[in-house]
Design an enzyme around this catalytic site. Sequence first.
Site, PDB file in Angstrom:
ATOM      1  N   THR A 383       0.840  -1.200   0.000  1.00 38.16           N
ATOM      2  CA  THR A 383       0.000   0.000   0.000  1.00 38.16           C
ATOM      3  C   THR A 383       0.872   1.246   0.000  1.00 38.16           C
ATOM      4  OG1 THR A 383       0.034   0.174   2.417  1.00 38.16           O
ATOM      5  CG2 THR A 383      -1.803  -1.042   1.419  1.00 38.16           C
ATOM      6  N   ASP A 384       0.330   2.333  -0.527  1.00 40.12           N
ATOM      7  CA  ASP A 384       0.933   3.622  -0.210  1.00 40.12           C
ATOM      8  C   ASP A 384       0.723   3.834   1.292  1.00 40.12           C
ATOM      9  OD1 ASP A 384       2.131   6.098  -0.174  1.00 40.12           O
ATOM     10  OD2 ASP A 384       1.080   6.857  -1.937  1.00 40.12           O
ATOM     11  N   TRP A 385       1.430   4.800   1.844  1.00 42.72           N
ATOM     12  CA  TRP A 385       1.470   4.949   3.311  1.00 42.72           C
ATOM     13  C   TRP A 385       0.100   5.406   3.860  1.00 42.72           C
ATOM     14  CZ3 TRP A 385       5.184   2.707   1.409  1.00 42.72           C
ATOM     15  CH2 TRP A 385       6.310   2.317   2.119  1.00 42.72           C
ATOM     16  N   GLY A 386      -0.606   4.472   4.434  1.00 39.14           N
ATOM     17  CA  GLY A 386      -1.935   4.795   4.950  1.00 39.14           C
ATOM     18  C   GLY A 386      -3.034   4.563   3.923  1.00 39.14           C
TER      19      GLY A 386
END
Length: 893
Positions: A383-386
């Site tokens: 995932t991208d961060w968050g």
Amino acid sequence: MVVLNARLSALCALLLAAIADAQSTSELSSAVSASSSGASASEVVSSIVTSVASSASASASSATSSGVTSVASVSTSSSTSSGVTSASVSASVSAAPSGSAATTGPPLESTHITIPISKYPFSSFPVPSASPVPGVYPSTSPKSPPPPGSRLIPDFGPAWKAAHARAKRLISGWSLEQKVATTTGTGYGNGLCVGNIPPIADFPGLCLQDAPLGVRGTDFVTVFPTGLSAAATWQRALIRARGLAIGQEFKGKGVEVALGPMMNLGRIAQGGRNWEGFGADPFLSGEAAYETILGMQAAGVQACAKHYINDEQEHFRMQESSNVDDRTEHEIYFHPFLRSVQAGVTSVMCSYNLINGTYACENDYVLNELLKNQAGFQGYVMTDWGAHHSTMSAVAGMDMSMPGDIVLGDPSSGSWWGANLTAFVQNGSIAESRIDDMAERIVASWYLLDQDQNYPEVSFNAFFPNDPATNGHIDVQSDHYKIVREIGAAGSVLLKNTNSALPLKKPRSVALIGNDAGPSSRGPNGYTYAGGDDGILGVGWGSGSGLFPYLISPLEAIQARVRKDSSGSQVSWFLNNWDLAGAQATALDQDVALVFVNADSGEGFLTVDGNEGDRKNLTLWQNADNLIAAIAEVNRNTIVIAHSVGPAIVEPWIDNPNVTAVVWAGVPGQEAGNSITDVLYGDVNPSGRLPYTMAKRPEDYGAQLITGGEVDDILRIDYTEGLNIDYRHFDANNIDPRFEFGFGLSYTTFSYAGLHISPITHADSTSASLEAAWAAGKASPADEGAVAALWLHRPAFEVTFTVKNTGAVAGTEIAQLYLHFPSSAGEPPSVLRGFEDIQVPAHGSAQGKITLSRYDLSVWDVDAKGWRKPSGEFTFSIGASSRDFRLKGTVPL
Ligand code: BGC
């Protein structure tokens, strides 16, 4: 295949999506914008964290529907003792009010997010359809790729197979918890790198670190030219060399996974992160992604193709649904990711946004079907961060949660995965075979690049770069400044040059005007994440930036160059953009006035001068238009140099006869001053080409930034322009650009002749029947890995031509091939399908050679789910830009 009780699945989907919504982090940008000047990195981190934490806790309990999304009334009960936060839940869901579309403001997404259980049959590890073919499709490792521009298509299939077999063996003795541990980051700030996978048995864990232009968050590293500057060279060898050097620095610092390259497409001219990527054409971007990844992974570091997919603007990036039709997705936005898979990329980062109503990181279609099934991707998706929103995203094709915690930096928020994922397997919601698949993909990627063999330890702390205990300050720069300087010059685009104003010929007096000519008042790293426009623009802002070891300004470089000339030149300067009278006084009576201007942008968590990541308009920054006009008023040899994150409107001054030359110098990294000086003084003959169109008016672009939206809204961004991104829109609608895509001048001129095209026959007949079916107009098969198949991508036609240098200096011509599909295809008038940099000595000639594959000559058939040759005549043009065609031919089909 996962079998899941349908009711449970639906309930989980709605509930988890609701929680995901509640976790919206839009406040991130406003909170952090306040700290864009002067704050330390750790201050910003804690500001982000506080903001996200309060956003999550506030909205997790908010039961209201805005009337826009259909989620309402969600309550969670968390079991604190086990650390499981969402395995046992109660939920009540009410429908959105009918007719809930907003009456004013931007269009909104009304479809609610769901998490379908995969309807696509994904086997664990799709294998390529063809066996290696020596001399065409050699079996090799990503550690030994073919040279840049080679016609060989590397077959990494056997290397993947071996890596997967080793991974399978390693994890076979692991417990469920251990396998889950490979998939879940340790939490933001909990570890040395921006993302960390913990050690598990003999597996030492992984360090994941930004950025696409070099190692961020540490010292003694090189800040390379941006992706945009690299793409503007249109030179594969330089792009590969940049990738290799970047990879060496990541490895030198002990990073296993480098978070780049970035290949979103610059659909919106104002898009904040466009400078991280490779411009607005899928083919150019695809070639740049391919070469960059081959370079990085040859150095032994894992690359990460990001942000997958349709992440094209910063405004509401976590709350927008990019609505894209399937043909456009395949032909435009997916292409650079397909090229990444072909380059053997080990990881892909799913993006923050939604695609057609479903978050990218739980989008079964784009993850399982497009990437893993159609393209045969054998690495892992993080995932991208968050950007992680649910535990069930595992069955939608996501493999690694980054940075691992639900609320970044708040361990008490728990994780969507970790203990939750284990619980979901234990309660039968997710099959353990999926966890095996995830862990195997991650561990195989580590084996693929021999990272099990003497890989350096992480020697820095991205969160505390000054902590003596955890920072070894290892110098990994080598002589990489040379490639930085070369790409900065080769990626500079000469847009105007009248009266042979350039190159400079030992002018006796030189005035340097404008803030961009000098150093920043705060030094090279005075703004957190480069979030300030002050002095020479070496990088944009955000997680894609780096810490400069030094930053050469034009002021320093030009003074040094003048001294080298020792011809009695004088240099004066005036770096204040707002004191026009002072600037005029400096430029008056000088042989040449070099006016340095810029335009900056970045990631949406920082706001700079009112620009919330995306640029708020397309004008150059800091009074630049007035400054240029004022200088041109007093100096008849005014030369404009723009360091810019993308196109800008230059109409106010471009036709001013006193503006004798214009250089569009990109965003070139730490050697910015030296690179532009090389071009201005003719040590380098410019050959850069625009990787995007420069319009006369902002409204001429086919897609615009969508702004507005309330805190809970999901913005609707309809990609109504379809295939007509950038120059394709201008061509299709007969709009005159100021400077077209692919444009760039040289200090010499070139002529073209001798066009020839012939089919390429090959001895092996492995794919004769597929080729025949394609020739007969049948779509390629919809098998696993089929869109990356050798027969579709191997060279099928060779185009040759001669380029003559008709001037007195050596130069490099970037010859470009544009395909004109038959009208039955419904394609834009011209599409880039090939380019080559051709070095030609003064008055000499050289041959150009470009190949076309069957894939290049196909369109995506949505119904048949394959690439198909449309019927009719295919013509093509060879030329110096997307509008400067010199030779025309027909493909002998
Ligand atoms: C960015 C990514 C980056 C990640 C880690 C995100 O905000 O979108 O590009 O890799 O942060 O810093």
